[in-house]
Scaffold this active site. Structure first.
Site, PDB file in Angstrom:
ATOM      1  N   CYS A  79       0.835  -1.201   0.000  1.00  0.00           N
ATOM      2  CA  CYS A  79       0.000   0.000   0.000  1.00  0.00           C
ATOM      3  C   CYS A  79       0.873   1.256   0.000  1.00  0.00           C
ATOM      4  O   CYS A  79       1.581   1.516  -0.962  1.00  0.00           O
ATOM      5  CB  CYS A  79      -0.984  -0.049   1.162  1.00  0.00           C
ATOM      6  SG  CYS A  79      -2.341   1.160   0.993  1.00  0.00           S
ATOM      7  N   HIS A 183      -3.773  -4.824  -0.211  1.00  0.00           N
ATOM      8  CA  HIS A 183      -3.283  -5.418   1.038  1.00  0.00           C
ATOM      9  C   HIS A 183      -3.372  -6.937   0.969  1.00  0.00           C
ATOM     10  O   HIS A 183      -4.456  -7.498   1.165  1.00  0.00           O
ATOM     11  CB  HIS A 183      -4.117  -4.925   2.232  1.00  0.00           C
ATOM     12  CG  HIS A 183      -3.878  -3.509   2.598  1.00  0.00           C
ATOM     13  ND1 HIS A 183      -2.942  -3.126   3.524  1.00  0.00           N
ATOM     14  CD2 HIS A 183      -4.465  -2.370   2.162  1.00  0.00           C
ATOM     15  CE1 HIS A 183      -2.952  -1.815   3.658  1.00  0.00           C
ATOM     16  NE2 HIS A 183      -3.866  -1.330   2.829  1.00  0.00           N
ATOM     17  N   GLU A 185      -2.431  -9.033   3.134  1.00  0.00           N
ATOM     18  CA  GLU A 185      -2.784  -9.536   4.467  1.00  0.00           C
ATOM     19  C   GLU A 185      -4.275  -9.409   4.768  1.00  0.00           C
ATOM     20  O   GLU A 185      -4.767  -9.975   5.742  1.00  0.00           O
ATOM     21  CB  GLU A 185      -1.955  -8.817   5.538  1.00  0.00           C
ATOM     22  CG  GLU A 185      -2.391  -7.412   5.896  1.00  0.00           C
ATOM     23  CD  GLU A 185      -1.947  -6.334   4.918  1.00  0.00           C
ATOM     24  OE1 GLU A 185      -2.170  -5.146   5.210  1.00  0.00           O
ATOM     25  OE2 GLU A 185      -1.394  -6.669   3.843  1.00  0.00           O
TER      26      GLU A 185
END
Length: 201
Positions: A79, A183, A185
């Site tokens: 990001c 992202h 994650e």
């Protein structure tokens, strides 16, 4: 060991939790030697470009991050971590980025049909053979939160784009250096596969 760089402006815990879930040993650290000695390094980031560079400079880690990215060991920006790897951003005029890649960060154009920031799930199109985007299916969906995107001088850097009013370049890859606008994650099973690919890159 994976070093998750702590410079005071990153989404550290979700990245650490994802790596823990995958059984990968990682440490959240702002220590120069720990970062430079790690097998792999992740530069996360949330917030504004200028604030993040101020935090990096204030922590004394600017050169450490640049040195780590250019070391030949796998390095992943996430990001805002992607944005910081470029030279400058419209978000913070006059603030210099890390300059690992040539190019700048620009604002997503306003549109009455689109909400800014671009937030939520969107599909991506992979446009080159990629070490970290391999075997994740055709046009997989990943999670975004951003108002700005990168414009690289060297288009050969770009590994994927998404459509949001227009084509937005959202992933870069060169040698050992990888970075994504989305992202991993927070991108479910697809994101976990991408992180697994990074762990074996």
């Amino acid at each position: 060991m994976i070093a998750i760089i702590d410079y005071g402006a990153g989404n550290l815990h979700s990245v650490k939790n994802a790596l823990d879930f995958l059984g990968a040993k990682s440490v959240v650290t702002g220590d120069r030697e720990e970062i430079l000695n790690a097998d792999r390094v992740i530069l996360p980031g949330v917030g504004a470009f200028g604030d993040a560079m101020k935090c990096l400079d204030g922590s004394g880690l600017t050169e450490t991050v640049r040195e780590s990215a250019l070391s030949g060991r796998p390095f992943l920006g996430i990001c805002l971590g992607l944005h910081l790897m470029f030279e400058e951003s419209e978000e913070s005029p006059g603030v210099k980025g890390l300059g690992i890649f040539k190019g700048k960060v620009v604002k997503i154009p306003e549109s009455k049909n689109l909400k800014i920031p671009h937030m939520g799930w969107n599909s991506i199109t992979i446009i080159k053979d990629s070490k970290i985007l391999k075997n994740i299916g055709d046009n997989p969906y990943v999670y975004f939160v951003h108002s700005y995107y990168v414009k690289a001088d060297d288009k050969n850097l770009i590994s994927a784009y998404t459509e949001y009013g227009q084509k937005l370049d959202i992933a870069v890859e060169r040698d050992n250096i990888f970075a994504t606008q989305f992202h991993p994650e927070k991108s479910g099973d697809t994101g976990m596969d991408i992180l697994k690919n990074f762990l074996s890159a």
